[in-house]
Design a protein around this motif. Sequence first.
Motif, PDB file in Angstrom:
ATOM      1  N   VAL A 157       0.835  -1.202   0.000  1.00 31.78           N
ATOM      2  CA  VAL A 157       0.000   0.000   0.000  1.00 31.78           C
ATOM      3  C   VAL A 157       0.870   1.252   0.000  1.00 31.78           C
ATOM      4  O   VAL A 157       1.857   1.335   0.734  1.00 31.78           O
ATOM      5  CB  VAL A 157      -0.934   0.013   1.233  1.00 31.78           C
ATOM      6  CG1 VAL A 157      -1.773   1.293   1.257  1.00 31.78           C
ATOM      7  CG2 VAL A 157      -1.835  -1.209   1.224  1.00 31.78           C
ATOM      8  N   THR A 158       0.478   2.211  -0.821  1.00 30.17           N
ATOM      9  CA  THR A 158       1.164   3.492  -0.891  1.00 30.17           C
ATOM     10  C   THR A 158       0.229   4.583  -0.377  1.00 30.17           C
ATOM     11  O   THR A 158      -0.957   4.593  -0.706  1.00 30.17           O
ATOM     12  CB  THR A 158       1.584   3.809  -2.336  1.00 30.17           C
ATOM     13  OG1 THR A 158       2.427   2.757  -2.818  1.00 30.17           O
ATOM     14  CG2 THR A 158       2.345   5.114  -2.411  1.00 30.17           C
ATOM     15  N   PHE A 159       0.777   5.510   0.396  1.00 32.87           N
ATOM     16  CA  PHE A 159      -0.032   6.523   1.062  1.00 32.87           C
ATOM     17  C   PHE A 159       0.223   7.932   0.524  1.00 32.87           C
ATOM     18  O   PHE A 159       1.327   8.257   0.088  1.00 32.87           O
ATOM     19  CB  PHE A 159       0.261   6.524   2.568  1.00 32.87           C
ATOM     20  CG  PHE A 159      -0.176   5.288   3.274  1.00 32.87           C
ATOM     21  CD1 PHE A 159      -1.437   5.193   3.843  1.00 32.87           C
ATOM     22  CD2 PHE A 159       0.675   4.192   3.377  1.00 32.87           C
ATOM     23  CE1 PHE A 159      -1.849   4.041   4.509  1.00 32.87           C
ATOM     24  CE2 PHE A 159       0.286   3.034   4.033  1.00 32.87           C
ATOM     25  CZ  PHE A 159      -0.986   2.963   4.596  1.00 32.87           C
ATOM     26  N   CYS A 160      -0.839   8.737   0.624  1.00 37.35           N
ATOM     27  CA  CYS A 160      -0.730  10.181   0.451  1.00 37.35           C
ATOM     28  C   CYS A 160      -1.236  10.799   1.755  1.00 37.35           C
ATOM     29  O   CYS A 160      -2.435  11.037   1.902  1.00 37.35           O
ATOM     30  CB  CYS A 160      -1.559  10.666  -0.732  1.00 37.35           C
ATOM     31  SG  CYS A 160      -1.621  12.476  -0.876  1.00 37.35           S
ATOM     32  N   PRO A 161      -0.351  11.037   2.723  1.00 37.64           N
ATOM     33  CA  PRO A 161      -0.788  11.623   3.986  1.00 37.64           C
ATOM     34  C   PRO A 161      -1.274  13.063   3.771  1.00 37.64           C
ATOM     35  O   PRO A 161      -0.629  13.843   3.065  1.00 37.64           O
ATOM     36  CB  PRO A 161       0.475  11.599   4.848  1.00 37.64           C
ATOM     37  CG  PRO A 161       1.411  10.661   4.158  1.00 37.64           C
ATOM     38  CD  PRO A 161       1.078  10.743   2.712  1.00 37.64           C
ATOM     39  N   THR A 162      -2.383  13.405   4.383  1.00 36.05           N
ATOM     40  CA  THR A 162      -2.974  14.734   4.257  1.00 36.05           C
ATOM     41  C   THR A 162      -3.600  15.125   5.588  1.00 36.05           C
ATOM     42  O   THR A 162      -4.206  14.293   6.254  1.00 36.05           O
ATOM     43  CB  THR A 162      -4.072  14.740   3.176  1.00 36.05           C
ATOM     44  OG1 THR A 162      -3.532  14.246   1.946  1.00 36.05           O
ATOM     45  CG2 THR A 162      -4.618  16.138   2.942  1.00 36.05           C
ATOM     46  N   GLY A 163      -3.435  16.386   5.953  1.00 33.15           N
ATOM     47  CA  GLY A 163      -4.048  16.857   7.192  1.00 33.15           C
ATOM     48  C   GLY A 163      -3.020  17.253   8.219  1.00 33.15           C
ATOM     49  O   GLY A 163      -2.435  16.390   8.865  1.00 33.15           O
TER      50      GLY A 163
END
Length: 213
Positions: A157-163
Amino acid sequence: MSSQSKYGVGEILALGPVVPVLIIEKVEDALPLAEALVEGGVRVLEVTLRTEAALAAIEIIAAKVPDAVVGAGTVVTPDQVGRVQDAGSQFIVSPGCYPALLDEVLAKGVPFLPGTATPSEVMALQARGLRHVKLFPAEAVGGLKLIKSLASPLPGVTFCPTGGITVKTAPDYLAQPNVACVGGSWLTPADLVAAKDWAGITKLAREASALRG
C-alpha cells in the motif's frame, strides 16, 4: 464535459511530491490560481467540494489549463461521483470511504484516492483492489509514526498523507518508502488568494515541487 482520466491513481500521485488541497471560494480565482500552481511545477490539483464554486472551478481548470491534472476532493456521497466526472475531474479524493461510495467510484472507473485512518480501513480497501490511499487526518491519527508502523504489515500500500502537514514536516513524510506524495493546503494561503498574489503562490509551488530529495 465528462472526461476519462489519462492516468491511473498511482501515476497521478507520482507527478509531484505535493498535491495542493484547494478551497476555491470564487469561480474567477480558479483559472489564475491553477495557472500559478502549474507555473510553479505543481500539476496535480485537488479542488475540494467545500464551496459552491467548486464544480465550476473544476470545469474551468479542466478546460483551460491543459497541463493541470484536476481532481475533486471531499467527495462524500455516491451522487457526487458522476457530477465531478462530468465537470472534468480526472480523479476523486474522499476523507473516508464506505461501500456505497466505493461501489459508485469503481463503477464509474475514475481514479480514486480514499481516505483511511486505521489499518482495518486500509485492508478493506486493499481487498477491493485499491493500493493507493490517503491517510487522513494524518497528523491527528498518528502521522509519521503511523506511516512507519504500517510499512511492514501492509507492504503493498502506498499513502498520500494529508491533514496538518506543513512545508517543514513534508520532507519527513516524503522520505518514507510507502509515501507517494503528501497533501497540503499551505500552497494556497487564504491571504495570498484574497490579494490575488499569484506570483506568491507560484513561489510556494516551486518550493513544494523541490521538496522530494
